[in-house]
Design an enzyme around this catalytic site. Structure first.
Site, PDB file in Angstrom:
ATOM      1  N   HIS A 142       6.643   5.010  21.648  1.00 38.83           N
ATOM      2  CA  HIS A 142       5.369   4.512  22.205  1.00 38.83           C
ATOM      3  C   HIS A 142       5.357   4.205  23.698  1.00 38.83           C
ATOM      4  O   HIS A 142       4.294   3.987  24.263  1.00 38.83           O
ATOM      5  CB  HIS A 142       4.848   3.283  21.430  1.00 38.83           C
ATOM      6  CG  HIS A 142       4.804   3.474  19.943  1.00 38.83           C
ATOM      7  ND1 HIS A 142       4.503   4.673  19.345  1.00 38.83           N
ATOM      8  CD2 HIS A 142       5.028   2.611  18.924  1.00 38.83           C
ATOM      9  CE1 HIS A 142       4.550   4.537  18.029  1.00 38.83           C
ATOM     10  NE2 HIS A 142       4.871   3.310  17.752  1.00 38.83           N
TER      11      HIS A 142
ATOM     12  N   CYS B 219      -0.205  -3.372  15.202  1.00 35.27           N
ATOM     13  CA  CYS B 219      -0.011  -3.117  13.774  1.00 35.27           C
ATOM     14  C   CYS B 219      -0.539  -4.246  12.897  1.00 35.27           C
ATOM     15  O   CYS B 219      -0.202  -5.414  13.094  1.00 35.27           O
ATOM     16  CB  CYS B 219       1.479  -2.915  13.526  1.00 35.27           C
ATOM     17  SG  CYS B 219       1.888  -2.799  11.793  1.00 35.27           S
TER      18      CYS B 219
ATOM     19  N   CYS C 269       3.071   8.428   1.758  1.00 31.92           N
ATOM     20  CA  CYS C 269       3.575   7.519   2.790  1.00 31.92           C
ATOM     21  C   CYS C 269       3.883   6.175   2.120  1.00 31.92           C
ATOM     22  O   CYS C 269       2.978   5.491   1.635  1.00 31.92           O
ATOM     23  CB  CYS C 269       2.516   7.389   3.891  1.00 31.92           C
ATOM     24  SG  CYS C 269       2.983   6.257   5.178  1.00 31.92           S
TER      25      CYS C 269
ATOM     26  N   GLU D 178       0.825  -1.211   0.000  1.00 26.76           N
ATOM     27  CA  GLU D 178       0.000   0.000   0.000  1.00 26.76           C
ATOM     28  C   GLU D 178       0.859   1.261   0.000  1.00 26.76           C
ATOM     29  O   GLU D 178       1.974   1.254   0.494  1.00 26.76           O
ATOM     30  CB  GLU D 178      -0.835   0.057   1.277  1.00 26.76           C
ATOM     31  CG  GLU D 178      -1.669  -1.160   1.533  1.00 26.76           C
ATOM     32  CD  GLU D 178      -2.252  -1.170   2.940  1.00 26.76           C
ATOM     33  OE1 GLU D 178      -2.955  -2.123   3.252  1.00 26.76           O
ATOM     34  OE2 GLU D 178      -1.983  -0.241   3.724  1.00 26.76           O
TER      35      GLU D 178
ATOM     36  N   ASN E  16      -5.129   3.969  15.936  1.00 21.56           N
ATOM     37  CA  ASN E  16      -6.234   3.568  15.056  1.00 21.56           C
ATOM     38  C   ASN E  16      -6.768   2.222  15.516  1.00 21.56           C
ATOM     39  O   ASN E  16      -5.974   1.312  15.749  1.00 21.56           O
ATOM     40  CB  ASN E  16      -5.716   3.363  13.622  1.00 21.56           C
ATOM     41  CG  ASN E  16      -5.972   4.557  12.739  1.00 21.56           C
ATOM     42  OD1 ASN E  16      -6.991   5.229  12.860  1.00 21.56           O
ATOM     43  ND2 ASN E  16      -5.040   4.818  11.851  1.00 21.56           N
TER      44      ASN E  16
ATOM     45  N   CYS F  33       4.807  -5.772  15.974  1.00 27.09           N
ATOM     46  CA  CYS F  33       4.296  -4.809  16.965  1.00 27.09           C
ATOM     47  C   CYS F  33       2.815  -5.122  17.212  1.00 27.09           C
ATOM     48  O   CYS F  33       2.066  -5.390  16.268  1.00 27.09           O
ATOM     49  CB  CYS F  33       4.454  -3.379  16.471  1.00 27.09           C
ATOM     50  SG  CYS F  33       6.166  -2.947  16.128  1.00 27.09           S
TER      51      CYS F  33
ATOM     52  N   CYS G 209       5.797  -7.481   7.603  1.00 33.47           N
ATOM     53  CA  CYS G 209       6.879  -7.081   8.512  1.00 33.47           C
ATOM     54  C   CYS G 209       7.067  -8.172   9.555  1.00 33.47           C
ATOM     55  O   CYS G 209       6.095  -8.778  10.007  1.00 33.47           O
ATOM     56  CB  CYS G 209       6.519  -5.758   9.198  1.00 33.47           C
ATOM     57  SG  CYS G 209       7.793  -5.178  10.329  1.00 33.47           S
TER      58      CYS G 209
ATOM     59  N   SER H 176      11.044   6.592   8.992  1.00 34.32           N
ATOM     60  CA  SER H 176      10.600   6.236  10.344  1.00 34.32           C
ATOM     61  C   SER H 176      11.053   4.821  10.687  1.00 34.32           C
ATOM     62  O   SER H 176      10.902   3.899   9.891  1.00 34.32           O
ATOM     63  CB  SER H 176       9.070   6.308  10.375  1.00 34.32           C
ATOM     64  OG  SER H 176       8.607   5.870  11.623  1.00 34.32           O
TER      65      SER H 176
ATOM     66  N   CYS I 253      -1.134   1.512   8.683  1.00 31.24           N
ATOM     67  CA  CYS I 253      -0.427   0.690   7.700  1.00 31.24           C
ATOM     68  C   CYS I 253      -0.900  -0.764   7.728  1.00 31.24           C
ATOM     69  O   CYS I 253      -1.132  -1.345   8.757  1.00 31.24           O
ATOM     70  CB  CYS I 253       1.087   0.793   7.884  1.00 31.24           C
ATOM     71  SG  CYS I 253       1.719  -0.008   9.339  1.00 31.24           S
TER      72      CYS I 253
ATOM     73  N   GLY J 183       6.229  -2.192   6.730  1.00 32.42           N
ATOM     74  CA  GLY J 183       7.612  -2.665   6.846  1.00 32.42           C
ATOM     75  C   GLY J 183       8.514  -1.719   7.609  1.00 32.42           C
ATOM     76  O   GLY J 183       8.158  -0.582   7.890  1.00 32.42           O
ATOM     77  N   GLU J 184       9.688  -2.234   7.959  1.00 36.75           N
ATOM     78  CA  GLU J 184      10.695  -1.458   8.703  1.00 36.75           C
ATOM     79  C   GLU J 184      11.797  -1.053   7.718  1.00 36.75           C
ATOM     80  O   GLU J 184      12.559  -1.908   7.244  1.00 36.75           O
ATOM     81  CB  GLU J 184      11.236  -2.319   9.851  1.00 36.75           C
ATOM     82  CG  GLU J 184      12.537  -1.858  10.459  1.00 36.75           C
ATOM     83  CD  GLU J 184      12.534  -0.415  10.974  1.00 36.75           C
ATOM     84  OE1 GLU J 184      11.641  -0.054  11.759  1.00 36.75           O
ATOM     85  OE2 GLU J 184      13.453   0.348  10.585  1.00 36.75           O
TER      86      GLU J 184
ATOM     87  N   SER K 195       9.737   5.472  16.389  1.00 37.41           N
ATOM     88  CA  SER K 195       8.523   5.079  17.105  1.00 37.41           C
ATOM     89  C   SER K 195       8.922   4.571  18.476  1.00 37.41           C
ATOM     90  O   SER K 195       9.578   3.534  18.585  1.00 37.41           O
ATOM     91  CB  SER K 195       7.801   3.962  16.346  1.00 37.41           C
ATOM     92  OG  SER K 195       7.436   4.432  15.083  1.00 37.41           O
TER      93      SER K 195
HETATM   94  S1  SF4 Z   1       4.615  -0.931  13.272  1.00 43.10           S
HETATM   95 FE1  SF4 Z   1       6.169  -0.960  11.671  1.00 43.10          FE
HETATM   96  S2  SF4 Z   1       7.813  -2.203  12.573  1.00 43.10           S
HETATM   97 FE2  SF4 Z   1       5.994  -2.622  13.817  1.00 43.10          FE
HETATM   98  S3  SF4 Z   1       5.079  -4.462  12.871  1.00 43.10           S
HETATM   99 FE3  SF4 Z   1       4.124  -2.647  11.916  1.00 43.10          FE
HETATM  100  S4  SF4 Z   1       5.310  -2.273  10.071  1.00 43.10           S
HETATM  101 FE4  SF4 Z   1       6.549  -3.600  11.402  1.00 43.10          FE
END
Ligand code: SF4
Length: 349
Positions: A220, A119, A105, A90, A294, A116, A112, A195, A337, A163-164, A218
């Site tokens: 948190h 996510c 974005c 996306e 979200n 997290c 990923c 990020s 995401c 993704g990271e 990030s």
């Molecule tokens: S927040 Fe970012 S790093 Fe964490 S699982 Fe989602 S995509 Fe991966």
């Protein structure tokens, strides 16, 4: 077959020269692709026939196939792409203000591995890294959409999608060089932000490689135990290790770092949590973004109520930490995401 969008101009020049074409043709081709947003060799009017055939036979010009566009009431638009191997990612286009300026974005991986807990992208693990061309093509496709719909200007690019970025560092680096290069999109380094969740060794490398590109981290939670519950990667790179690397990053770049803080109800949104965050950011030059979480189907965290977010912000204001509450955009198009891809997979199951 070369993937056009992962070549910088000097690489394209080398390929042309090796095949007996003049070096200056790479300027013309870059101009067609990145300024005029034309990728069909037949439409590149000032190129000789032999070169048009060479381009047609040897270059893959497009890497993404649009599957779905979803526009939100607030102007956020979400794009779902299919890659050449059938995987999906996306990109989100976010309006900045009423001045017809937009932020794209971008995604960097299919899924990923970091898992997290808040996510949608991390729910199925990482299938693969995106290539530099697949990253660059997101910017190209979005630029084309903006031009075709007379929307205005693509002003900023942020790597905050699926993704990271620092786990796909080589392709991130290549794509940044192309997005930022003269003769391509010419999106200045200071208008690009990457990020990360805090992949410590890469934070330092990034500072050395790109001292003008913005960095967001990030966090948190300012409490290691809580952060590990939200983000398992904290067991490998904890808050102390991240802070040490951010200090080194600052020495290299002198750039203020953005701290992303997701506000989750009854988990990290109390005054105790605000104090822990303030303790952690002490003696760093940062700007804090508070982001109302979200809601994601299948995950049990809840967005913090407005009142608690305001209280948290007031605490940071009082101790002079620069902070803003970032509005959550595009909730009606599942803009967090990974959510649109997830919905599509559920619908097709
Ligand atoms: S927040 Fe970012 S790093 Fe964490 S699982 Fe989602 S995509 Fe991966």
């Amino acid at each position: 077959m070369y993937s056009f969008k992962e070549l910088n101009k000097s690489e394209l020049t080398d390929i042309l020269v090796d095949n007996s074409f003049s070096a200056f043709r790479s300027d013309q081709i870059f101009n067609w692709v990145y300024n005029n947003l034309v990728i069909e060799p037949d439409l590149m009017k000032n190129l000789p026939g032999g070169l048009l055939k060479f381009l047609t036979d040897n270059f893959l010009m497009e890497n993404l196939n649009l599957i779905k566009i979803k526009a939100s009431n607030d102007g956020t638009t979400k794009f779902l792409w299919e890659l050449t191997d059938g995987e999906r990612v996306e990109t989100v286009l976010i309006p900045q203000s009423k001045e017809e300026k937009y932020t794209a974005c971008l995604s960097v991986q299919v899924g990923c591995d970091l898992g997290c807990s808040f996510c949608a992208t991390g729910m199925d693990g990482c299938k693969r890294n995106l290539t530099a061309a697949e990253i660059v093509d997101q910017v190209w496709q979005i630029s084309k959409y903006i031009a075709e719909n007379n929307l205005g200007e693509l002003r900023n690019v942020v790597f905050m999608g699926m993704g990271e970025p620092f786990l796909n560092y080589d392709n991130l680096k290549k794509s940044l060089e192309i997005i930022n290069s003269e003769g391509a999109f010419q999106i200045g380094s200071r208008r690009i932000t990457v990020s990360t969740v805090g992949i410590v060794p890469k934070i330092r490398e990034f500072g050395r490689d790109f001292d003008q590109v913005g960095l967001a981290v990030s966090i948190h939670s300012g409490d290691n135990e809580k952060r590990s519950k939200l983000m398992p990667v904290n067991k490998k790179y904890d808050l102390n290790a991240i802070k040490a690397s951010l200090k080194d990053y600052y020495k290299l770049t002198s750039r203020r770092i953005t701290i992303e803080y997701l506000m989750i109800a009854d988990f990290n949104d109390s005054i105790y949590d605000a104090k822990k965050l303030v303790e952690w950011i002490e003696d760093m030059n940062v700007f804090v973004n508070l982001i109302p979480a979200n809601p994601v189907a299948g995950l049990d965290h809840k967005p913090s109520p407005k009142q608690r977010i305001n209280k948290f912000k007031n605490y940071l204001d009082k101790v002079n930490v620069p902070v803003q509450i970032r509005t959550s955009m595009g909730e009606d198009v599942t803009a967090a995401c990974g959510q649109l891809r997830l919905k599509e997979e559920e619908a097709n199951a």
